[in-house]
Design a protein around this motif. Structure first.
Motif, PDB file in Angstrom:
ATOM      1  N   ASP A  70      -5.311 -25.199  22.156  1.00 29.69           N
ATOM      2  CA  ASP A  70      -5.312 -25.050  23.611  1.00 29.69           C
ATOM      3  C   ASP A  70      -3.910 -25.103  24.211  1.00 29.69           C
ATOM      4  O   ASP A  70      -3.771 -25.060  25.428  1.00 29.69           O
ATOM      5  CB  ASP A  70      -6.183 -26.149  24.250  1.00 29.69           C
ATOM      6  CG  ASP A  70      -7.646 -25.994  23.897  1.00 29.69           C
ATOM      7  OD1 ASP A  70      -8.095 -24.838  23.809  1.00 29.69           O
ATOM      8  OD2 ASP A  70      -8.343 -27.010  23.695  1.00 29.69           O
ATOM      9  N   GLY A 127       3.535 -15.510  13.585  1.00 28.57           N
ATOM     10  CA  GLY A 127       2.267 -14.819  13.375  1.00 28.57           C
ATOM     11  C   GLY A 127       1.374 -15.536  12.394  1.00 28.57           C
ATOM     12  O   GLY A 127       0.439 -14.969  11.849  1.00 28.57           O
ATOM     13  N   VAL A 128       1.644 -16.799  12.146  1.00 32.97           N
ATOM     14  CA  VAL A 128       0.817 -17.597  11.259  1.00 32.97           C
ATOM     15  C   VAL A 128       0.246 -18.721  12.098  1.00 32.97           C
ATOM     16  O   VAL A 128       0.941 -19.297  12.928  1.00 32.97           O
ATOM     17  CB  VAL A 128       1.684 -18.161  10.115  1.00 32.97           C
ATOM     18  CG1 VAL A 128       1.022 -19.349   9.477  1.00 32.97           C
ATOM     19  CG2 VAL A 128       1.956 -17.092   9.087  1.00 32.97           C
ATOM     20  N   ARG A 129      -1.032 -18.967  11.920  1.00 37.50           N
ATOM     21  CA  ARG A 129      -1.625 -20.045  12.709  1.00 37.50           C
ATOM     22  C   ARG A 129      -1.170 -21.389  12.191  1.00 37.50           C
ATOM     23  O   ARG A 129      -0.840 -21.550  11.028  1.00 37.50           O
ATOM     24  CB  ARG A 129      -3.144 -19.954  12.641  1.00 37.50           C
ATOM     25  CG  ARG A 129      -3.692 -18.911  13.568  1.00 37.50           C
ATOM     26  CD  ARG A 129      -5.141 -18.673  13.314  1.00 37.50           C
ATOM     27  NE  ARG A 129      -5.923 -19.904  13.450  1.00 37.50           N
ATOM     28  CZ  ARG A 129      -7.232 -19.889  13.603  1.00 37.50           C
ATOM     29  NH1 ARG A 129      -7.884 -18.762  13.639  1.00 37.50           N
ATOM     30  NH2 ARG A 129      -7.889 -21.016  13.705  1.00 37.50           N
ATOM     31  N   LEU A 130      -1.166 -22.357  13.082  1.00 40.67           N
ATOM     32  CA  LEU A 130      -0.978 -23.739  12.651  1.00 40.67           C
ATOM     33  C   LEU A 130      -2.372 -24.284  12.377  1.00 40.67           C
ATOM     34  O   LEU A 130      -3.359 -23.629  12.671  1.00 40.67           O
ATOM     35  CB  LEU A 130      -0.299 -24.534  13.764  1.00 40.67           C
ATOM     36  CG  LEU A 130       1.077 -24.016  14.165  1.00 40.67           C
ATOM     37  CD1 LEU A 130       1.452 -24.524  15.527  1.00 40.67           C
ATOM     38  CD2 LEU A 130       2.100 -24.434  13.141  1.00 40.67           C
ATOM     39  N   ASP A 180      -4.584 -25.646  13.980  1.00 38.62           N
ATOM     40  CA  ASP A 180      -4.546 -25.862  15.416  1.00 38.62           C
ATOM     41  C   ASP A 180      -5.750 -26.619  15.955  1.00 38.62           C
ATOM     42  O   ASP A 180      -5.882 -26.762  17.151  1.00 38.62           O
ATOM     43  CB  ASP A 180      -4.368 -24.531  16.146  1.00 38.62           C
ATOM     44  CG  ASP A 180      -5.376 -23.504  15.705  1.00 38.62           C
ATOM     45  OD1 ASP A 180      -6.376 -23.887  15.083  1.00 38.62           O
ATOM     46  OD2 ASP A 180      -5.164 -22.316  15.984  1.00 38.62           O
ATOM     47  N   ALA A 182       0.926 -33.730  26.521  1.00 37.77           N
ATOM     48  CA  ALA A 182      -0.286 -33.027  26.093  1.00 37.77           C
ATOM     49  C   ALA A 182      -1.351 -33.993  25.598  1.00 37.77           C
ATOM     50  O   ALA A 182      -2.525 -33.644  25.559  1.00 37.77           O
ATOM     51  CB  ALA A 182       0.055 -32.016  25.008  1.00 37.77           C
ATOM     52  N   LEU A 191      -5.827 -30.319  21.849  1.00 38.82           N
ATOM     53  CA  LEU A 191      -5.687 -29.663  20.553  1.00 38.82           C
ATOM     54  C   LEU A 191      -4.627 -28.571  20.646  1.00 38.82           C
ATOM     55  O   LEU A 191      -4.449 -27.941  21.690  1.00 38.82           O
ATOM     56  CB  LEU A 191      -7.017 -29.055  20.113  1.00 38.82           C
ATOM     57  CG  LEU A 191      -8.185 -30.029  19.924  1.00 38.82           C
ATOM     58  CD1 LEU A 191      -9.388 -29.291  19.367  1.00 38.82           C
ATOM     59  CD2 LEU A 191      -7.802 -31.176  19.013  1.00 38.82           C
ATOM     60  N   SER A 249      -0.121 -23.727  25.251  1.00 37.36           N
ATOM     61  CA  SER A 249       0.431 -22.429  25.648  1.00 37.36           C
ATOM     62  C   SER A 249       1.307 -21.904  24.505  1.00 37.36           C
ATOM     63  O   SER A 249       1.634 -22.635  23.570  1.00 37.36           O
ATOM     64  CB  SER A 249       1.265 -22.590  26.904  1.00 37.36           C
ATOM     65  OG  SER A 249       2.414 -23.357  26.614  1.00 37.36           O
ATOM     66  N   SER A 296       5.868   8.640  38.004  1.00 37.60           N
ATOM     67  CA  SER A 296       6.231   8.487  39.412  1.00 37.60           C
ATOM     68  C   SER A 296       5.342   9.414  40.226  1.00 37.60           C
ATOM     69  O   SER A 296       5.417  10.628  40.092  1.00 37.60           O
ATOM     70  CB  SER A 296       7.700   8.837  39.594  1.00 37.60           C
ATOM     71  OG  SER A 296       7.978  10.056  38.933  1.00 37.60           O
ATOM     72  N   GLN A 297       4.476   8.826  41.001  1.00 36.94           N
ATOM     73  CA  GLN A 297       3.475   9.640  41.696  1.00 36.94           C
ATOM     74  C   GLN A 297       3.987  10.115  43.056  1.00 36.94           C
ATOM     75  O   GLN A 297       4.550   9.354  43.788  1.00 36.94           O
ATOM     76  CB  GLN A 297       2.212   8.816  41.884  1.00 36.94           C
ATOM     77  CG  GLN A 297       1.611   8.464  40.530  1.00 36.94           C
ATOM     78  CD  GLN A 297       0.388   7.589  40.664  1.00 36.94           C
ATOM     79  OE1 GLN A 297       0.008   7.179  41.752  1.00 36.94           O
ATOM     80  NE2 GLN A 297      -0.243   7.303  39.530  1.00 36.94           N
ATOM     81  N   ASP A 353       0.824  -1.218   0.000  1.00 37.63           N
ATOM     82  CA  ASP A 353       0.000   0.000   0.000  1.00 37.63           C
ATOM     83  C   ASP A 353       0.854   1.262   0.000  1.00 37.63           C
ATOM     84  O   ASP A 353       0.628   2.170   0.796  1.00 37.63           O
ATOM     85  CB  ASP A 353      -0.913   0.049   1.235  1.00 37.63           C
ATOM     86  CG  ASP A 353      -1.864  -1.128   1.269  1.00 37.63           C
ATOM     87  OD1 ASP A 353      -2.008  -1.779   0.214  1.00 37.63           O
ATOM     88  OD2 ASP A 353      -2.440  -1.393   2.326  1.00 37.63           O
ATOM     89  N   PRO A 373       7.045 -20.130  10.326  1.00 38.39           N
ATOM     90  CA  PRO A 373       6.674 -18.716  10.210  1.00 38.39           C
ATOM     91  C   PRO A 373       6.203 -18.182  11.564  1.00 38.39           C
ATOM     92  O   PRO A 373       5.804 -18.956  12.436  1.00 38.39           O
ATOM     93  CB  PRO A 373       5.527 -18.720   9.199  1.00 38.39           C
ATOM     94  CG  PRO A 373       5.334 -20.132   8.778  1.00 38.39           C
ATOM     95  CD  PRO A 373       6.022 -21.008   9.758  1.00 38.39           C
TER      96      PRO A 373
END
Lengths: 254, 567
Positions: free
Chosen positions: A138, A88-91, A93, A131, A135, A140, A253-254, A18, A86
Motif C-alpha cells: 500500500d 521492476g521486481v516486487r518486494l 510487499d 507509515a 503494508l 506509494s 493541434s486542433q 528468444d 532491482p
C-alpha cells in the motif's frame, strides 16, 4: 586495471532472449570508491546487464566479479559484499516496512539487535516511520523505492548496485536518496546505478558509461566522457536520437 | 496551444462499435503470442487439447448412449444428471483446483471507453474460446444425437439450442463465482465472510457424494429417474433436458426450460458484471489502507508472528516467520488454506460414513460391526487428504513471483529455504490435519483409530511435502500479478492441473507403504501407525528438502526467471 582491484568488473557479459540479443558482450570496470552511472535509453540492456552482474540472471557468456569474487563461481562471498535494489521486481510487499527490513537483515545472518537498531534509523532517516503498520503493497511508488534502498543498505554492503533508483520518485525523496548515496560513497562505498536522467547523473557521478544496443559505447570519468559539451548532447549523439520536424502529428493541434 | 474547453468539445462518436469479435480476436492473439518461443507452454497446451479431446469424445458417447441404443427410458436421467454434474464441475473445480484463465485481465480495460454491457459480452465471448468449453460443447452434442434419434429433427434442433445454452451457463457460472469470490477475498472487510462462503460452496461436494452413493445403494432406477425429472426443472438440468422433452412428446416443456436457462444466464452475467467493475477499479488501487499505528517492539519482533514466535532469529526462523505471515496475508495463499480445511474435513467424512451406509445397506461384505469403514479405507482417505494438503506447495515459488529475487540476492541456501517453507506451511496445516484425524475417528465411533488416522496423515503429508519440493523447484510457473486469487495465465491452468495431478499421484505412490501396512499388519498396526507414520513423514520430508535443496541451489536464477510474470 584487473578484476581484483575493481569494485565491480564485468567481462564479456552477454544475454539473448528468444533470439533477440539483449546484451552483446559488456566489459566494464568500476573502480572502488567511485560513483558510477550507467546511462542508456529504454531497452538498452541496463537492467539485463545489472541483473547478470548481481547474480539474478544467468549470463549466456562472460563473467562478473564483485571486489575480486566471481559472482557465478563463488556467489555466497560476492553476495555478502553486495547490496542490490532491482527495478521492476516486487518486494515481499505483504510485510510492513519494519518487517521487510528485519527479514532482509536476518536473511543475511545479521545480529537481531543490530537489525533492530539499523532498521529504526533507516526508517527514521527515509521518513518511513510514519507509515507504521501499513503494508509495503500500500506504499506509494516513491516510498517503495525508499524501502527498497533501505533493504539494500541494511547490511552495510561494500558495493551498492541500484537499478533506476530515481524512477518515479518525487523531488523531495530524490534529494533524500541523493544525500544518502553521497554519504555512502564518501564513506568509502562504491555505487553503481542505472538511469536515463542526465541531470542526476551529472550531479552525482564520478564515472559514467553509456550503454546502447547491448554494448558499452562510451565510458570513463564524467569529464572524459562529456568533454566540452553537456552530457545530454553526448548521450543523444551516441544513442542516435530523432527530433520531430513538426510536419507529422499535425492533428494534435486542433 | 491551449485547447478551448466548451460544451461542444464532446468526443466524436467512435467510428466503429466494439463487438465481442474484437475480444475473441484479442484473446486468440494474446494466446498465440504467449506461445512464441515457449516450447514448454506449447507442449502443455497440446497436452491440454488432447485431454480435452479425450473428454469430449468419451462424454459424447455417454450422452449419446440412450440415442444409440434407441432406448428413451433413461434419456432424461443421463441428460439431467450428466449435465447437472457438468455445471457443478464448472462451479467447483475452478475454485478448488484449476483457477480461471485470465488471458484478458479485466483491469486492462479499465481506461477504455467501453460500456459495461460491451465489456461483459466481450469477456464472456473470449472466455468461451477455451479448450474446456469447446470440449464440453462437443461432449454435450451427444445429447443432440440422442434427442434426434428419439424424436426426429425438431427435437434435435431444440437440443442444439439447449446444449449451447448449457455450455454458456457452465462458463458464466465459473466466471461469476470466481470473480465474486475474488472480490470478497480482496476486500478487507468481508474477507472472513468470503472464507465461510467458499467453505460452504466446497461443502457442496459432500451432498453430491451422498447423492452419488445413494444412487449406487438404491439402484432404484425409477426413483432416480424421478429425481432427474425434478433436476431437469432446475438451472442445473434445464438446458440439457429440453431436447429430450420434445423427443418424448412434452413439447410444452421445452420453451419453459429454455427460458429457465436464459434467465439463469442473465442473472449470472449481471452478477459477474457487478463484481467485474470492482475488479477493474480494485486492481488499480486496492483502496488506501488506513495507516495503522501502534507498532510495538523492534523490527525483528514485529516480523515474527505469534505462530512462529518460537523460531530462532536466524535465517531459517526468518524465512519461517515471513512465510507464516504470507500464508495469512496473501489472498491467493489464504484461499488455498481454506480449500484444504474444507476438503480435508468433508472428503474423508463422506467417504467413510458414506461407505458405512453403503455397506450396511448391502448387508454383507466387509461390514463386521466396524461401521462399514476399515483400516484400509480410512488410510486411503487419509492418503488423499494428506496429499491434497501438500500439493498446495507445488507452485510455492510462483506465489512469491519476482519478490523471490530478495532471497536470490541474499544467497539463501536451497535446503534452508525448502525446510523453512515446509515448516511455515505446516504451522497451519498440521493443526488442521490433527483435527481431521480426531473428528473422523470420533464420527466413525472408533476413537481407538486416532493413531491410525493421524499416523497415515502424517506419513502422506510428509511424503507430499517431499515430492512437492521437487515439483516446486522444477515445475514452477508464474502467476499473474492481479488481485484475483483464482486467476491463471493463459495455458497455465493446464499446467497447474497437470502438475497437481502428477504430484498427487507421485506423493500417493510414495505413501503407499502405509496402506500396505494397514492391510497386512492388522490390529498391531493400530498402535504402530502413529509413531511409524510420524517418523516416515518427517523422514521423507527432510530427505526431500535435502535433495531438492541441492537442485534449487543450482537453478535459483532460472527459478526466478520462470516465476517472474512476463509483462
Amino acid at each position: 586495471m584487473t578484476v581484483e582491484h575493481s569494485a565491480l568488473a564485468l567481462r564479456g557479459l552477454a544475454k539473448r532472449f528468444d533470439g533477440t540479443i539483449a546484451v552483446a558482450g559488456v566489459d566494464l570496470d568500476v573502480p572502488a570508491g567511485s560513483f558510477y552511472g550507467l546511462l542508456g535509453p529504454n531497452g538498452a540492456g541496463k537492467t539485463t546487464t545489472l541483473s547478470m552482474a548481481v547474480g539474478l540472471l544467468r549470463p549466456d557468456a562472460g563473467s562478473a566479479w564483485v571486489l575480486g569474487h566471481d559472482v557465478w563461481q563463488d556467489p555466497l562471498t560476492a553476495k555478502r559484499l553486495l547490496g542490490v535494489m532491482p527495478d521492476g521486481v516486487r518486494l515481499f510487499d505483504r510485510l510492513t516496512g519494519a518487517e521487510l527490513l528485519a527479514y532482509n537483515g536476518l536473511l543475511r545472518g545479521m545480529d537481531p539487535a543490530v537489525v533492530d537498531q539499523r532498521a529504526a534509523e533507516l526508517l527514521d532517516v527515509l521518513a518511513l516511520g510514519d507509515a507504521g503498520r501499513t503494508l509495503v503493497v500500500d506504499y506509494s511508488a516513491g516510498m517503495k523505492k525508499k524501502i527498497g534502498l533501505a533493504c539494500a543498505l541494511l547490511h552495510g554492503p561494500r558495493l551498492l548496485v541500484l537499478d533506476e533508483p530515481f524512477e518515479a520518485v518525487d523531488p523531495v525523496s530524490a534529494a533524500l536518496i541523493r544525500d544518502i548515496l553521497t554519504r555512502y560513497a564518501a564513506g568509502g562505498g562504491t555505487v553503481v546505478f542505472s538511469s536515463h536522467v542526465m541531470e542526476v547523473v551529472e550531479r552525482l557521478c564520478s564515472h559514467v558509461a553509456i550503454l546502447a544496443g547491448g554494448t558499452i559505447k562510451r565510458f570513463g570519468t564524467l569529464d572524459e566522457v562529456r568533454g566540452e559539451r553537456s552530457l545530454e548532447q553526448v548521450f543523444v549523439e551516441v544513442v542516435g536520437g530523432r527530433t520531430a520536424t513538426g510536419e507529422e502529428l499535425s492533428w494534435l493541434s486542433q | 496551444m491551449a485547447l478551448p474547453v466548451s460544451a461542444d468539445a464532446a468526443p466524436d462518436a467512435p467510428a466503429r462499435a466494439v463487438t465481442a469479435g474484437h475480444f475473441v480476436r484479442l484473446k486468440l492473439r494474446v494466446m498465440g503470442n504467449s506461445f512464441r518461443g515457449q516450447g514448454r507452454r506449447i507442449a502443455m497446451f497440446i497436452g491440454g487439447v488432447l485431454l480435452g479431446l479425450w473428454f469430449a469424445v468419451s462424454g459424447f458417447f455417454l450422452f449419446a448412449a440412450p440415442g444409440l441404443a434407441g432406448d428413451g427410458q433413461y434419456a432424461v436421467l443421463v441428460a439431467a444428471a450428466g449435465g447437472g454434474l457438468l455445471v457443478l464441475a464448472w462451479l467447483l473445480l475452478p475454485l478448488v483446483f484449476f483457477g480461471v484463465d485470465e488471458t484478458l485481465d479485466p483491469a486492462r480495460f479499465a481506461l477504455l471507453p467501453l460500456s459495461r454491457r460491451t465489456l461483459v459480452t466481450g469477456l464472456f465471448a473470449a472466455a468461451l474460446i477455451s479448450v474446456p468449453a469447446l470440449a464440453v460443447l462437443v461432449a454435450s452434442f451427444g445429447l443432440v444425437l440422442t434427442a434426434g434419434a428419439l424424436g426426429g429433427w425438431t427435437a434435435g434442433l431444440v437440443a442444439v439450442v439447449g446444449v449451447v445454452g448449457g455450455v454458456l451457463l457452465c462458463v458464466a457460472t465459473s466466471r461469476a463465482v470466481t470473480s465474486a469470490f475474488a472480490t470478497m477475498l480482496r476486500s478487507r472487510r468481508v474477507r472472513d465472510l468470503a472464507a465461510v462462503l467458499l467453505a460452504v460452496t466446497a461443502a457442496l461436494l459432500g451432498p453430491l457424494q451422498v447423492f452419488g452413493l445413494a444412487a449406487l445403494r438404491e439402484a432404484d432406477w425409477d426413483r432416480l429417474a424421478g429425481v432427474a425429472t425434478v433436476l431437469g426443472w432446475t438451472p442445473l438440468g434445464a438446458p440439457w433436458t429440453a431436447g429430450i422433452d420434445v423427443a418424448q412428446g412434452r413439447v410444452w416443456a421445452a420453451p419453459v426450460k429454455l427460458l429457465i436457462t436464459v434467465a439463469s444466464l442473465g442473472v449470472l452475467l449481471a452478477w459477474w458484471s457487478r463484481s467485474l467493475e470492482s475488479a477493474m477499479v480494485g486492481a488499480v488501487s486496492a483502496g488506501k489502507a488506513p495507516v495503522q499505528r501502534g507498532a510495538t517492539g523492534g523490527a525483528v519482533s514485529q516480523l515474527f508472528p505469534r505462530i512462529a514466535g518460537w523460531a530462532r532469529r536466524d535465517r531459517f526462523g526468518t524465512l519461517v516467520a515471513r512465510e507464516a505471515r504470507y500464508w495469512w496475508r496473501d489472498a491467493r495463499r489464504r484461499a488455498n488454506l481454506i480449500t484444504i480445511a474444507v476438503v480435508g474435513i468433508f472428503v474423508p467424512v463422506m467417504v467413510n460414513l458414506g461407505g458405512s451406509g453403503f455397506a450396511s445397506t448391502a448387508g454383507e461384505g466387509f461390514t463386521t460391526g466396524t461401521g462399514g469403514s476399515s483400516p484400509v479405507l480410512v488410510t486411503i482417505s487419509m492418503l488423499f487428504v494428506g496429499v491434497l494438503a501438500a500439493v498446495t506447495l507445488a507452485n510455492q515459488f510462483g506465489f512469491d513471483g519476482s519478490a523471490y529475487a530478495a532471497n536470490v540476492v541474499a544467497g539463501v541456501p536451497g535446503r534452508v529455504e525448502l525446510r523453512a517453507r515446509m515448516t511455515a506451511f505446516s504451522l497451519y496445516v498440521l493443526p488442521m490435519l490433527a483435527i481431521v484425524a480426531v473428528v473422523l475417528s470420533v464420527l466413525l465411533g472408533r476413537p481407538e483409530w486416532i493413531g491410525l488416522t493421524a499416523g497415515s496423515l502424517a506419513a502422506t503429508y510428509g511424503a507430499g511435502l517431499a515430492v512437492n519440493s521437487f515439483v516446486s523447484v522444477l515445475g514452477a510457473y508464474s502467476l499473474p500479478e492481479t488481485s484475483n486469487p483464482f486467476a491463471m495465465n493463459s495455458g497455465a491452468g493446464m499446467a497447474k492441473g497437470l502438475l497437481t495431478i502428477l504430484s498427487m499421484v507421485i506423493s500417493a505412490v510414495v505413501a503407499v507403504p502405509m496402506v500396505v501396512a494397514a492391510a497386512l499388519l492388522g490390529d498391531a498396526w493400530l498402535w504402530l501407525a502413529l509413531p511409524v507414520g510420524i517418523a516416515y513423514g518427517l523422514g521423507t520430508a527432510l530427505l526431500g528438502a535435502y535433495l531438492a535443496g541441492d537442485v534449487l541451489d543450482r537453478r535459483q536464477p532460472e527459478l526466478l526467471a520462470t516465476v517472474t510474470p512476463r509483462r
